[in-house]
Write a protein that holds these residues in place. Structure first.
Motif, short mmCIF file in Angstrom:
data_model
loop_
_atom_site.label_atom_id
_atom_site.label_comp_id
_atom_site.label_asym_id
_atom_site.label_seq_id
_atom_site.Cartn_x
_atom_site.Cartn_y
_atom_site.Cartn_z
N ARG A 15 0.85 -1.20 0.00
CA ARG A 15 0.00 0.00 0.00
C ARG A 15 0.88 1.25 0.00
N GLY A 16 0.49 2.22 -0.81
CA GLY A 16 1.35 3.40 -0.99
C GLY A 16 2.24 3.24 -2.22
N GLY A 17 2.25 2.06 -2.80
CA GLY A 17 3.08 1.78 -3.97
C GLY A 17 2.39 2.16 -5.27
N PRO A 18 3.11 1.93 -6.39
CA PRO A 18 2.66 2.41 -7.70
C PRO A 18 1.66 1.51 -8.40
N PHE A 19 0.48 1.42 -7.86
CA PHE A 19 -0.58 0.63 -8.50
C PHE A 19 -1.84 1.49 -8.53
N ILE A 20 -2.55 1.41 -9.65
CA ILE A 20 -3.71 2.30 -9.83
C ILE A 20 -4.91 1.79 -9.03
N PRO A 250 -1.60 5.89 -7.47
CA PRO A 250 -3.03 6.21 -7.67
C PRO A 250 -3.28 7.67 -7.28
N TRP A 251 -2.65 8.57 -8.00
CA TRP A 251 -2.66 9.99 -7.63
C TRP A 251 -3.47 10.80 -8.63
N PRO A 252 -4.36 11.64 -8.22
CA PRO A 252 -4.70 11.94 -6.82
C PRO A 252 -5.57 10.87 -6.17
N ASP A 253 -6.21 10.03 -6.99
CA ASP A 253 -6.97 8.89 -6.48
C ASP A 253 -7.05 7.88 -7.63
N PRO A 254 -7.41 6.63 -7.35
CA PRO A 254 -7.37 5.61 -8.41
C PRO A 254 -8.18 5.96 -9.65
N ALA A 257 -6.48 8.74 -11.59
CA ALA A 257 -5.21 8.26 -12.14
C ALA A 257 -5.45 7.39 -13.38
N ALA A 258 -6.48 6.56 -13.31
CA ALA A 258 -6.80 5.69 -14.46
C ALA A 258 -7.27 6.54 -15.64
N LEU A 259 -8.11 7.52 -15.37
CA LEU A 259 -8.61 8.40 -16.43
C LEU A 259 -7.46 9.19 -17.07
N GLN A 260 -6.59 9.73 -16.22
CA GLN A 260 -5.42 10.48 -16.72
C GLN A 260 -4.58 9.59 -17.64
N THR A 261 -4.37 8.33 -17.21
CA THR A 261 -3.54 7.41 -18.00
C THR A 261 -4.16 7.10 -19.35
N ILE A 262 -5.46 6.82 -19.37
CA ILE A 262 -6.05 6.40 -20.65
C ILE A 262 -6.11 7.60 -21.60
#
Ligand SMILES: [Mn+2]
Length: 272
Positions: A15-20, A250-254, A257-262
Motif C-alpha cells: 500500500r502506498g506503492g505504484p498501483f492504480i 493512484p494519484w490523486p486517487d485511483p 489516475a486511471a482516467l489520466q492514464t487512458i
C-alpha cells in the motif's frame, strides 16, 4: 499496435506503492473496461493468491486481456531474491517465480522479474549476475510452453545494483542461451538512469517486451515532466507492439489516475 493496460494490486503490504487499482479484482476489471483499457496487469500476493476462476470470468466478461503479472510479492512478503547469497533462498525465489509463470501463462500473460532480482551484497557483481543468469535461463525456457516471454525489468540505482539501463539489459540478454527473456522498459526507472529515453528505446528495439507507462515522479503519465512524443515515436518506429501499462501512483486517487492514464495513452499512442 500498442495496447493499454492498468495495474491492480492484491497485496496490502505494498500500500502506498505504484498501483492504480487496489484489492478488488472485480472492481478493478470493471473500471478498466469502462475506461476502455485493453488489459489489466495484476500484482498478486503469490501463485495461490489469485482466484483464477474469478479472474478468467472477469476478463472474459469485460473483454480484457491480462497484460502481465508481477512477482514482487515474493520479495515484499517473503524476502526472496534470485541473487541471495543463500542457495536455499535463491531456490525458493526460483520456485515462486516458476509458479507465477504458470499462473500468468494460463492467462497468456508473461511474469515480470523486478524486485525479485535483488541486489548484490556480500558477493561481487559478477557472482550475482551469474546467479541471475542461471535463473533467467531456466525460467525463460519454462515460460516458452505458454508462448510468452519472461520479462526482466532493469530498475533504478536505488532499487538494484545489478542492471539499471536498457542497454546493459540488452547486452545481458544477448549473453544468455535462452531467447525467451525480454526487457520491461519502465519510464520512471529510465528517467533516472538513461541519458535519452527515446534513444534508449530505439537502441533496445526487438528486446523490449513490456512498457511501464508512467511519469518521471511515478505519477500517471502527463503529471510529471516526461516528454512522451519522442518516446511514443521511438516505440512505434522500433516495432514495439506490447502493452503500455500504468504502473503509477493512484494519484490523486485511483479513478482520476486511471482516467489520466487512458487520456495520455490515446494522446500519445493513438492520435499522434
Ligand atoms: Mn516497473
Amino acid at each position: 499496435m500498442i495496447r493499454s493496460s492498468v495495474t491492480i494490486s492484491l497485496v496490502p503490504e505494498v500500500r502506498g506503492g505504484p498501483f492504480i487499482f487496489w484489492d478488488d479484482l472485480a472492481e478493478g476489471c470493471r473500471k478498466a473496461a469502462e475506461l476502455g483499457f485493453d488489459a489489466v496487469e495484476v500484482f498478486p500476493p503469490g501463485p495461490q493468491g489469485v482466484d483464477a476462476v474469478l479472474l478468467r470470468k472477469l476478463v472474459a466478461d469485460h473483454k480484457l486481456s491480462v497484460a502481465a503479472m508481477g512477482t514482487g510479492a515474493g520479495w515484499v512478503k517473503h524476502r526472496l531474491s534470485l541473487t541471495s547469497t543463500d542457495a536455499a533462498v535463491r531456490g525458493k525465489a526460483r520456485d515462486f517465480i516458476q509458479a507465477m509463470i504458470d499462473l500468468a501463462g494460463s492467462f497468456g500473460a508473461p511474469a515480470i522479474i523486478g524486485s525479485m532480482q535483488g541486489r548484490y551484497d556480500g558477493i561481487d557483481r559478477e557472482a550475482a549476475l551469474e546467479y541471475l543468469r542461471e535463473a533467467l535461463e531456466h525460467l525463460g525456457e519454462h515460460a516458452k510452453q505458454y508462448n510468452v516471454p519472461l520479462l526482466y525489468e532493469p530498475l533504478n540505482r536505488y532499487e538494484t545494483n545489478l542492471i539499471t539501463t536498457l542497454d546493459a539489459g540488452v547486452q545481458y540478454l544477448k549473453s544468455l542461451s535462452t531467447q525467451n527473456v525480454k526487457l520491461l522498459a519502465d519510464l520512471f526507472h529510465m528517467n533516472i538512469e538513461e541519458t535519452n529515453l527515446a534513444a534508449a528505446l530505439r537502441g533496445a528495439a526487438g528486446f523490449v517486451g513490456h512498457l511501464h507507462f508512467v511519469d518521471s515522479n511515478r505519477r500517471p503519465a502527463g503529471l510529471g515532466h516526461l516528454d512522451y512524443t519522442p518516446i511514443a515515436h521511438a516505440l512505434k518506429e522500433s516495432g514495439y507492439n506490447g502493452f503500455a501499462s500504468a504502473e503509477a501512483f493512484p494519484w490523486p486517487d485511483p479513478d482520476a489516475a486511471a482516467l489520466q492514464t487512458i487520456r495520455a495513452f490515446w494522446m500519445y499512442f493513438r492520435s499522434a
